[in-house]
Motif scaffolding. Structure first.
Motif, short mmCIF file in Angstrom:
data_model
loop_
_atom_site.label_atom_id
_atom_site.label_comp_id
_atom_site.label_asym_id
_atom_site.label_seq_id
_atom_site.Cartn_x
_atom_site.Cartn_y
_atom_site.Cartn_z
N ARG A 23 0.83 -1.21 0.00
CA ARG A 23 0.00 0.00 0.00
C ARG A 23 0.86 1.26 0.00
O ARG A 23 0.56 2.23 -0.70
CB ARG A 23 -0.93 0.00 1.22
CG ARG A 23 -2.07 -0.96 1.07
CD ARG A 23 -3.05 -0.84 2.22
NE ARG A 23 -4.15 -1.76 1.99
CZ ARG A 23 -4.68 -2.54 2.91
NH1 ARG A 23 -4.24 -2.50 4.16
NH2 ARG A 23 -5.67 -3.34 2.62
N GLU A 52 1.00 4.15 -2.83
CA GLU A 52 0.75 5.54 -2.43
C GLU A 52 1.88 6.45 -2.94
O GLU A 52 1.63 7.53 -3.50
CB GLU A 52 0.64 5.66 -0.91
CG GLU A 52 0.43 7.08 -0.43
CD GLU A 52 0.40 7.20 1.08
OE1 GLU A 52 -0.01 8.27 1.56
OE2 GLU A 52 0.80 6.26 1.79
N GLU A 94 -3.59 -1.63 -7.61
CA GLU A 94 -3.47 -1.95 -6.19
C GLU A 94 -4.68 -2.72 -5.68
O GLU A 94 -4.55 -3.74 -5.01
CB GLU A 94 -3.29 -0.66 -5.37
CG GLU A 94 -3.16 -0.90 -3.89
CD GLU A 94 -3.04 0.38 -3.09
OE1 GLU A 94 -2.82 0.26 -1.87
OE2 GLU A 94 -3.15 1.48 -3.65
#
Length: 167
Positions: free
Chosen positions: A38, A42, A164
């Motif tokens: 993650r 990001e 993702e």
């Protein structure tokens, strides 16, 4: 090949977080955690937002032709079910935009992130998600060709989020 060269290569891959070295056991392909994955995505969204904005301003007919040729190679790799080429080309799309956007520092930073997220996608991305990625790449290029930076950014960010989410 000498042990020294192999050891150096293994240490570099471990430094790049692509391998995990376990003393007395060996080298293993890294298994990024959900949190790490993650965070990687990001960071990509932050950097790629700036790169796609720059690229829309810097795009030339030649750079767009390079992207269109690249999209064709992606399409063929997906159609031929060539997993290695597919994964490499899907990542190279982002690297190519970064290179043509003209910021070497951001391009280097993205290169590291692409290596690490490519490992994540190679381990966890289903084939149908790769086809969707190609379609999204095509949409990004169409927005760039129209000079629509806002749309190109929105499409790129949605694409990275979709990758993702699909893992």
């Amino acid at each position: 090949m000498s042990r020294t060269k192999v050891r150096q290569a293994l240490f570099q891959l471990a430094r790049d977080k692509l391998l995990t070295l376990v003393p007395g056991r060996g080298a293993f392909v890294a298994q990024p955690s959900v949190r790490e994955a993650r965070e990687l995505f990001e960071a990509r969204r932050i950097i790629e937002r700036a790169l796609i904005e720059r690229f829309v301003r810097a795009a030339t007919p030649e750079s767009l032709a390079r992207l269109r040729a690249h999209l064709e190679r992606e399409r063929r790799a997906i159609q031929e079910d060539d997993g290695r080429a597919r994964n490499r080309l899907l990542g190279e799309f982002h690297a190519l935009i970064a290179e043509m956007a003209g910021n070497a520092v951001l391009t280097d930073m993205l290169g590291e992130l692409l290596s690490r997220t490519s490992l994540v996608t190679l381990l966890y991305q289903p084939m149908r998600a790769a086809s969707k990625s190609w379609e999204e790449h095509c949409e990004v290029v169409e927005a760039v060709e129209r000079g629509d930076a806002e749309r190109a950014v929105a499409l790129m960010l949605a694409h990275i989020e979709n990758v993702e989410r699909g893992l």
